[in-house]
Design a protein around this motif. Structure first.
Motif, short mmCIF file in Angstrom:
data_model
loop_
_atom_site.label_atom_id
_atom_site.label_comp_id
_atom_site.label_asym_id
_atom_site.label_seq_id
_atom_site.Cartn_x
_atom_site.Cartn_y
_atom_site.Cartn_z
N HIS A 35 11.92 10.54 -1.55
CA HIS A 35 10.74 9.83 -1.04
C HIS A 35 11.01 9.24 0.34
O HIS A 35 10.17 9.34 1.24
CB HIS A 35 10.33 8.73 -2.01
N SER A 36 12.19 8.65 0.52
CA SER A 36 12.52 8.07 1.82
C SER A 36 12.63 9.13 2.90
O SER A 36 12.29 8.89 4.06
CB SER A 36 13.83 7.28 1.72
N MET A 89 7.99 14.69 -8.93
CA MET A 89 6.54 14.85 -9.02
C MET A 89 5.84 13.51 -9.24
O MET A 89 4.72 13.30 -8.80
CB MET A 89 6.18 15.82 -10.16
N ALA A 90 6.52 12.58 -9.94
CA ALA A 90 5.92 11.27 -10.19
C ALA A 90 6.02 10.35 -8.97
O ALA A 90 5.13 9.55 -8.72
CB ALA A 90 6.60 10.61 -11.39
N LYS A 91 7.10 10.49 -8.20
CA LYS A 91 7.38 9.54 -7.12
C LYS A 91 6.96 10.03 -5.75
O LYS A 91 6.51 9.23 -4.92
CB LYS A 91 8.89 9.25 -7.11
N CYS A 92 7.09 11.32 -5.48
CA CYS A 92 6.98 11.83 -4.12
C CYS A 92 5.71 12.63 -3.90
O CYS A 92 5.20 13.27 -4.82
CB CYS A 92 8.20 12.70 -3.78
N VAL A 96 0.85 -1.19 0.00
CA VAL A 96 0.00 0.00 0.00
C VAL A 96 0.89 1.24 0.00
O VAL A 96 1.83 1.33 0.79
CB VAL A 96 -0.92 0.03 1.24
N ASP A 97 0.60 2.21 -0.91
CA ASP A 97 1.38 3.44 -0.90
C ASP A 97 0.70 4.49 -0.03
O ASP A 97 -0.34 4.23 0.58
CB ASP A 97 1.64 3.95 -2.32
N SER A 98 1.32 5.66 0.04
CA SER A 98 0.83 6.70 0.95
C SER A 98 -0.55 7.21 0.59
O SER A 98 -1.24 7.80 1.42
CB SER A 98 1.82 7.87 0.97
#
Length: 472
Positions: free
Chosen positions: A401-402, A195-198, A103-105
């Motif tokens: 992201h981390s 913008m795509a990842k975070c 599950v993502d954020s």
């Protein structure tokens, strides 16, 4: 499950495989009687909107001897059931999403069954059963933390889950702002990748005149990306959570020492200012040579060593682990590989023993005689993979992201190496570090083999020699 309402029938008639879709939905209704089919408008990542059907309901999940109903939402594309649903959790106001490997954020669900979807072998009932099994292993929701005592032991996931709510998530009142310094190919690639990842609230791209890497900011202005501002003023970076520096001041007519000195001089005009504008930020360096420039940025910023890191060998590490786990089909369950040292031919590889079923690192270990042939082959394959701007941009986004999600994931990033593995000099090398909102936490050193130890010592000596020649 009612398929005869006007809104449902209207959309269902537009589905390419209407009859097969109806049959699949009827199978779901027989097993999951509380599942409802509704109409709605889905917005894709590129802002395209489409009227689709959605399945809404709960799935039973067992946890610590209790049974809970987890609310889920499955969007059905118009090529359903030959394409998989887009699945989300539906947390209520009292629930918090716990980001994890499934599950993502944003609550989107990622499962092997979705990735390998193949109708008629794959079905919604099978997918819901997989959700139940995976979420019993790693609960994706918990109750919001409260100062009040929890008297009801049947509250969602029980009170113990509340203690883990902050894992992998920002505080809701904290704005996430990222600034990228340098408008060249790497700067643009970093912006698009972030913008795509975070999950960021604001992203600022600053094209400074001192940098020779510039020229793409006009296109960002023209196409007006949401949440992205373009500026030529460093003050626009004020209050950033992370500041990424991609700017370089290269000149083909200079010697290597002169080139590095030019970058050092450019940094002297921007790094102290950036640190003053965002004193709590993590400074992420992507200028070249990254090991030297990260060291320079640390000295000029007066920030803590944990706040200044470089992209270093993060990309090589991600590629190495991928090659080992996918291409070579190695029997290294529970391990991950990292590339450490200098971003040069002196790179060294180490293993990380992972706790089974988690992303938690137990210990670093050197490459043994038995695993050396495997590692050598993987490193040889790594040489054929060039480092393009978009690749480094993706690597930058993974690091950010981390940090902004406080994920506590281990990356091989450029950090102060003094004291690691007996290194006595103030040099910066890529080492495995746990990254979170407070920056980097370097992992403990490990005794390396004589060949790898010699490579690190050579890298240290080269850096010390170069710094003696630079005007800092």
């Amino acid at each position: 499950m009612d398929l005869n309402t006007e809104s449902v029938k209207k959309i269902l008639n537009k589905y390419k495989f209407r009859d097969v879709a109806i049959e699949e939905l009827q199978k779901v209704s027989r097993v999951h009687t509380d599942m409802e089919v509704k109409s709605g408008t889905y917005t894709f990542n590129d802002s395209l909107q489409k009227d689709l059907l959605k399945l809404v309901g709960n799935i039973p999940v067992g946890y610590q001897g209790h049974s809970y109903n987890l609310p889920v939402l499955l969007w059905l594309l118009d090529s359903f059931p030959f394409t998989p649903p887009i699945c989300f959790l539906r947390p209520t106001s009292s629930m918090v999403i716990r980001e994890g490997k499934h599950v993502d954020s944003k609550g989107r669900i990622h499962l092997p069954g979705l990735h390998n979807w193949d109708h008629p072998k794959s079905s919604v009932n099978g997918l819901l059963a997989e959700m139940t099994a995976k979420f019993e292993e790693e609960p994706p929701l918990s109750t919001k933390p409260s100062s009040a005592h929890v008297d009801n032991p049947n509250d969602l996931l029980a009170y113990v889950a509340n203690l883990k709510v902050t894992e992998g998530g920002n505080r809701p009142d904290q704005e996430v702002k990222v600034s990228v310094i340098g408008g060249g190919d790497l700067g643009i690639a970093a912006v698009l990748s972030i913008m795509a990842k975070c999950c960021v609230d604001k992203l600022v791209l600053i094209d400074i005149p001192e940098s020779s890497t510039k020229g793409g900011t006009m296109d960002l202005d023209i196409f007006s990306l949401p949440k992205v501002d373009v500026s030529k003023d460093l003050s626009a970076s004020a209050g950033s959570t992370v500041v990424v520096v991609t700017a370089n001041a290269w000149s083909d007519e200079q010697s290597y020492l002169s080139v590095v000195q030019t970058n050092v001089d450019m940094y002297r005009g921007i790094i102290p200012h950036l640190a003053q504008l965002s004193p709590k930020a993590v400074l992420l360096i992507a200028s070249q040579p990254v090991d030297i420039m990260t060291h320079v940025a640390w000295r000029q910023s007066n920030l803590l060593p944990s706040q200044v890191i470089g992209v270093g060998c993060n990309l090589d590490s991600e590629r190495l682990s991928h090659i080992i786990n996918i291409s070579l089909v190695a029997n290294n369950t529970g391990k991950q590989a990292w590339v450490i040292g200098e971003l040069s031919e002196n790179k060294v590889a180490v293993w990380g023993n992972m706790e089974p079923g988690t992303d938690q690192l137990l210990a670093l270990t050197p490459v043994s005689n038995s695993t050396k042939p495997l590692m050598d082959r993987a490193l040889e394959m790594l040489k054929g993979r060039g480092q393009r701007s978009w690749s480094v941009g993706l690597s930058i986004a993974g690091i950010i992201h981390s940090i902004v999600t406080d994920q506590r994931k281990t990356h091989s990033v450029t950090t102060l190496a003094e004291g690691w593995g007996g290194i006595g000099s103030k040099v910066f090398l890529s080492l495995p570090c746990v990254l979170g909102e407070s920056g980097s936490t370097r992992l403990a050193g490990v005794s390396l083999g004589s060949e790898d130890e010699m490579k690190l010592r050579e890298s240290v000596a080269c850096q010390v020699n170069l710094f003696m020649q630079l005007r800092l």
